[in-house]
Enzyme design. Structure first.
Site, PDB file in Angstrom:
ATOM      1  N   LYS A 124     -59.116 -19.905  -4.645  1.00  0.00           N
ATOM      2  CA  LYS A 124     -58.616 -20.174  -3.298  1.00  0.00           C
ATOM      3  C   LYS A 124     -59.670 -19.852  -2.225  1.00  0.00           C
ATOM      4  O   LYS A 124     -60.645 -19.148  -2.494  1.00  0.00           O
ATOM      5  CB  LYS A 124     -57.323 -19.373  -3.083  1.00  0.00           C
ATOM      6  CG  LYS A 124     -56.188 -19.803  -4.023  1.00  0.00           C
ATOM      7  CD  LYS A 124     -54.893 -19.069  -3.702  1.00  0.00           C
ATOM      8  CE  LYS A 124     -53.752 -19.568  -4.580  1.00  0.00           C
ATOM      9  NZ  LYS A 124     -52.451 -18.930  -4.201  1.00  0.00           N
ATOM     10  N   TYR A 180     -48.477 -28.246  -2.915  1.00  0.00           N
ATOM     11  CA  TYR A 180     -47.482 -27.161  -2.928  1.00  0.00           C
ATOM     12  C   TYR A 180     -46.089 -27.650  -2.518  1.00  0.00           C
ATOM     13  O   TYR A 180     -45.267 -26.846  -2.081  1.00  0.00           O
ATOM     14  CB  TYR A 180     -47.943 -26.018  -2.030  1.00  0.00           C
ATOM     15  CG  TYR A 180     -48.995 -25.132  -2.682  1.00  0.00           C
ATOM     16  CD1 TYR A 180     -48.659 -24.260  -3.726  1.00  0.00           C
ATOM     17  CD2 TYR A 180     -50.318 -25.149  -2.267  1.00  0.00           C
ATOM     18  CE1 TYR A 180     -49.595 -23.450  -4.332  1.00  0.00           C
ATOM     19  CE2 TYR A 180     -51.272 -24.329  -2.864  1.00  0.00           C
ATOM     20  CZ  TYR A 180     -50.905 -23.480  -3.893  1.00  0.00           C
ATOM     21  OH  TYR A 180     -51.840 -22.671  -4.490  1.00  0.00           O
ATOM     22  N   PHE A 239     -42.826 -19.278   3.548  1.00  0.00           N
ATOM     23  CA  PHE A 239     -44.280 -19.153   3.673  1.00  0.00           C
ATOM     24  C   PHE A 239     -45.015 -20.472   3.505  1.00  0.00           C
ATOM     25  O   PHE A 239     -46.247 -20.501   3.494  1.00  0.00           O
ATOM     26  CB  PHE A 239     -44.816 -18.135   2.651  1.00  0.00           C
ATOM     27  CG  PHE A 239     -44.449 -18.432   1.212  1.00  0.00           C
ATOM     28  CD1 PHE A 239     -45.177 -19.343   0.465  1.00  0.00           C
ATOM     29  CD2 PHE A 239     -43.373 -17.799   0.611  1.00  0.00           C
ATOM     30  CE1 PHE A 239     -44.848 -19.619  -0.852  1.00  0.00           C
ATOM     31  CE2 PHE A 239     -43.033 -18.075  -0.713  1.00  0.00           C
ATOM     32  CZ  PHE A 239     -43.775 -18.989  -1.440  1.00  0.00           C
ATOM     33  N   ARG A 281     -51.880 -16.936 -16.746  1.00  0.00           N
ATOM     34  CA  ARG A 281     -51.041 -16.087 -15.877  1.00  0.00           C
ATOM     35  C   ARG A 281     -51.339 -14.616 -16.156  1.00  0.00           C
ATOM     36  O   ARG A 281     -51.395 -13.798 -15.240  1.00  0.00           O
ATOM     37  CB  ARG A 281     -49.534 -16.336 -16.087  1.00  0.00           C
ATOM     38  CG  ARG A 281     -49.024 -17.767 -15.973  1.00  0.00           C
ATOM     39  CD  ARG A 281     -49.096 -18.397 -14.630  1.00  0.00           C
ATOM     40  NE  ARG A 281     -48.435 -17.688 -13.554  1.00  0.00           N
ATOM     41  CZ  ARG A 281     -48.274 -18.231 -12.333  1.00  0.00           C
ATOM     42  NH1 ARG A 281     -48.691 -19.470 -12.058  1.00  0.00           N
ATOM     43  NH2 ARG A 281     -47.714 -17.547 -11.382  1.00  0.00           N
ATOM     44  N   ARG A 317     -56.506 -11.137  -9.862  1.00  0.00           N
ATOM     45  CA  ARG A 317     -55.914 -10.842  -8.553  1.00  0.00           C
ATOM     46  C   ARG A 317     -56.064  -9.371  -8.191  1.00  0.00           C
ATOM     47  O   ARG A 317     -56.295  -9.029  -7.018  1.00  0.00           O
ATOM     48  CB  ARG A 317     -54.454 -11.302  -8.524  1.00  0.00           C
ATOM     49  CG  ARG A 317     -54.342 -12.824  -8.327  1.00  0.00           C
ATOM     50  CD  ARG A 317     -52.942 -13.327  -8.526  1.00  0.00           C
ATOM     51  NE  ARG A 317     -52.772 -14.706  -8.052  1.00  0.00           N
ATOM     52  CZ  ARG A 317     -51.714 -15.453  -8.351  1.00  0.00           C
ATOM     53  NH1 ARG A 317     -50.748 -14.969  -9.122  1.00  0.00           N
ATOM     54  NH2 ARG A 317     -51.627 -16.687  -7.885  1.00  0.00           N
ATOM     55  N   ASN A 371     -54.371 -14.743  -2.416  1.00  0.00           N
ATOM     56  CA  ASN A 371     -54.395 -14.035  -3.704  1.00  0.00           C
ATOM     57  C   ASN A 371     -55.388 -14.643  -4.703  1.00  0.00           C
ATOM     58  O   ASN A 371     -55.159 -14.617  -5.907  1.00  0.00           O
ATOM     59  CB  ASN A 371     -52.979 -13.925  -4.278  1.00  0.00           C
ATOM     60  CG  ASN A 371     -52.332 -15.279  -4.495  1.00  0.00           C
ATOM     61  OD1 ASN A 371     -52.950 -16.308  -4.243  1.00  0.00           O
ATOM     62  ND2 ASN A 371     -51.105 -15.273  -4.978  1.00  0.00           N
ATOM     63  N   HIS A 411     -55.070 -19.816  -8.075  1.00  0.00           N
ATOM     64  CA  HIS A 411     -53.839 -20.516  -8.436  1.00  0.00           C
ATOM     65  C   HIS A 411     -53.866 -20.792  -9.926  1.00  0.00           C
ATOM     66  O   HIS A 411     -54.923 -21.119 -10.475  1.00  0.00           O
ATOM     67  CB  HIS A 411     -53.739 -21.853  -7.685  1.00  0.00           C
ATOM     68  CG  HIS A 411     -52.673 -22.764  -8.248  1.00  0.00           C
ATOM     69  ND1 HIS A 411     -51.347 -22.604  -7.927  1.00  0.00           N
ATOM     70  CD2 HIS A 411     -52.744 -23.778  -9.145  1.00  0.00           C
ATOM     71  CE1 HIS A 411     -50.638 -23.521  -8.605  1.00  0.00           C
ATOM     72  NE2 HIS A 411     -51.462 -24.244  -9.344  1.00  0.00           N
ATOM     73  N   GLU A 429     -51.237 -31.385 -11.913  1.00  0.00           N
ATOM     74  CA  GLU A 429     -52.267 -30.769 -11.065  1.00  0.00           C
ATOM     75  C   GLU A 429     -53.668 -31.219 -11.490  1.00  0.00           C
ATOM     76  O   GLU A 429     -54.563 -31.355 -10.650  1.00  0.00           O
ATOM     77  CB  GLU A 429     -52.101 -29.244 -11.081  1.00  0.00           C
ATOM     78  CG  GLU A 429     -50.791 -28.842 -10.400  1.00  0.00           C
ATOM     79  CD  GLU A 429     -50.461 -27.359 -10.443  1.00  0.00           C
ATOM     80  OE1 GLU A 429     -51.176 -26.586 -11.121  1.00  0.00           O
ATOM     81  OE2 GLU A 429     -49.469 -26.971  -9.784  1.00  0.00           O
TER      82      GLU A 429
END
Ligand code: IDP
Ligand code: MG
Length: 131
Positions: free
Chosen positions: A3, A43, A51, A79, A96, A106, A109, A120
């Site tokens: 990000k 998103y 948010f 993850r 993270r 964070n 993604h 994606e």
């Protein structure tokens, strides 16, 4: 994706190192910048969340790095490698925990299912990009 704040902070190389060390095969990789429209579409599942506006502004605020990663159990293993959404809750040694600034900013993604990983992948890359 790596990000904007993590790219801006110079963490891209360290993050990619961790991804390779964890056994992922990089099938495609590029630096790019999302428009607000692209970030909003990426998103879209979070449209109703409070948010969403902040997330779209943030994800279009600077360059990102997009990658397609291959591994057995890639979604769940990635993850585990990135850690919890909120870095204050992320396990020691996760991407993270090491590099995220906040729950919003964070660092990375990760896709949440094989099906979304496919969607994606097609969002960022064409078939010829994937080797
Ligand atoms: P994930 O990235 O761990 O899968 P999601 O719940 O899918 O987390 O949320 C997508 C992204 O939206 C997060 O990575 C984070 O950047 C942002 N986000 C999630 N929850 C919040 C929040 O409570 N405040 C601000 N941003 C958030
Ligand atoms: Mg998610």
């Amino acid at each position: 994706m790596i990000k904007p704040e993590a790219v801006q902070s110079g963490y891209s190389g360290k993050i990619i190192d961790m991804i390779i060390a964890a056994g992922f095969n990089i099938k495609a990789l590029k630096k790019t910048k999302l428009t607000k429209e692209q970030a909003g579409a990426f998103y879209a599942v979070h449209k109703e969340r409070p948010f969403y506006g902040e997330l779209v502004d943030y994800m279009s605020s600077g360059p990102i790095i997009a990658a397609v990663l291959e591994k057995e159990n890639a979604v769940s293993d990635f993850r585990n490698l990135i850690g919890a959404t909120d870095p204050s809750e992320a396990a020691e040694g996760t991407i993270r925990k090491k590099y995220a600034e906040s729950k919003a900013k964070n660092a990375v993604h990760g896709s949440d299912s094989d099906q979304n990983a496919q969607v994606e992948t097609e969002f960022h890359f064409t078939t010829n990009d994937i080797v």
